[in-house]
Design a protein around this motif. Sequence first.
Motif, short mmCIF file in Angstrom:
data_model
loop_
_atom_site.label_atom_id
_atom_site.label_comp_id
_atom_site.label_asym_id
_atom_site.label_seq_id
_atom_site.Cartn_x
_atom_site.Cartn_y
_atom_site.Cartn_z
N PRO A 162 0.80 -1.23 0.00
CA PRO A 162 0.00 0.00 0.00
C PRO A 162 0.84 1.28 0.00
O PRO A 162 0.37 2.33 -0.44
N PHE A 163 2.07 1.19 0.51
CA PHE A 163 2.91 2.38 0.64
C PHE A 163 4.12 2.35 -0.28
O PHE A 163 5.01 3.19 -0.18
N ASN A 164 4.16 1.35 -1.18
CA ASN A 164 5.27 1.18 -2.11
C ASN A 164 6.61 1.15 -1.38
O ASN A 164 7.60 1.78 -1.79
N LEU A 165 6.66 0.39 -0.29
CA LEU A 165 7.89 0.28 0.50
C LEU A 165 8.83 -0.74 -0.12
O LEU A 165 8.40 -1.77 -0.65
N PRO A 166 10.13 -0.52 -0.04
CA PRO A 166 11.08 -1.52 -0.51
C PRO A 166 11.10 -2.73 0.42
O PRO A 166 10.98 -2.59 1.65
N LEU A 167 11.25 -3.90 -0.14
CA LEU A 167 11.42 -5.13 0.62
C LEU A 167 12.84 -5.64 0.41
O LEU A 167 13.34 -5.64 -0.72
N VAL A 168 13.47 -6.10 1.49
CA VAL A 168 14.82 -6.66 1.41
C VAL A 168 14.78 -8.07 1.97
O VAL A 168 14.54 -8.28 3.16
N GLY A 169 15.00 -9.07 1.11
CA GLY A 169 15.07 -10.45 1.54
C GLY A 169 16.49 -10.83 1.90
O GLY A 169 17.41 -10.61 1.12
N VAL A 170 16.67 -11.38 3.09
CA VAL A 170 17.98 -11.83 3.55
C VAL A 170 17.96 -13.34 3.71
O VAL A 170 17.12 -13.88 4.44
N PRO A 171 18.84 -14.07 3.02
CA PRO A 171 18.87 -15.52 3.16
C PRO A 171 19.11 -15.94 4.62
O PRO A 171 19.95 -15.36 5.32
N CYS A 172 18.38 -16.94 5.06
CA CYS A 172 18.44 -17.35 6.46
C CYS A 172 19.82 -17.84 6.88
O CYS A 172 20.27 -17.55 7.99
#
Length: 224
Positions: free
Chosen positions: A90-100
Amino acid sequence: MQADFSRPVLAIDTSTSFLSLALRASGQTFAFHEDAGNRQSALILPQIGAMLAEAGITAADLGAVVYAQGPGAFTGLRIGAGVAQGLAAPFNLPLVGVPCLDAVACQISAPCVLAATDARMGEVFYAWFDTENHRRLSDYQVGQAADIVPPAGCAEPQGIGNAFALGDKPPFNGTAQMPAAANYLDLAAGGRYPATDAAHAGLLYVRNKIALTAKEQAERKGAP
């Protein structure tokens, strides 16, 4: 798309039975870390809401949402990624995926680190790292712990991750310590993981099969 770590950032880790959340805002870190079992989906949104309220902000104020990308518990990963996408879209926020496994490895600094976690079905997820120089030395893999061998030139390996609490643990010295969401947040803030929008956020799978068949379970129970 760029993550803005000068603004508040939320991290979500649901890759194990724990619900782990961390919110860094105005120089403070608010954290929640609890073994939630199958209550992750019921607890995650209320806990995030409580943390945002405690920090005096809303989701619209976030500069990014960090999430555990996998490998890990199949259902848990999907819960965490789904909530991250729901907050971001809804807010066009960046997502950052970090491998476990990166988050597991980062808990110690050494030139030869084996990060290994319980993958169920008699197997472990694992990868080798040089955490002193922020380098991964192998692919992300899954297999039996006894079959793990260090990469060439990897002397005095140190192990970390909950695979070292298993009966069939990797054949190296190690501790069963696991990371919390704050570890994911710290790694993401280092800038080594790309940000994406909610529509393109993905999970990291290294195994397609997520459960044993009834026949395979029976065969394992009957094995000596």
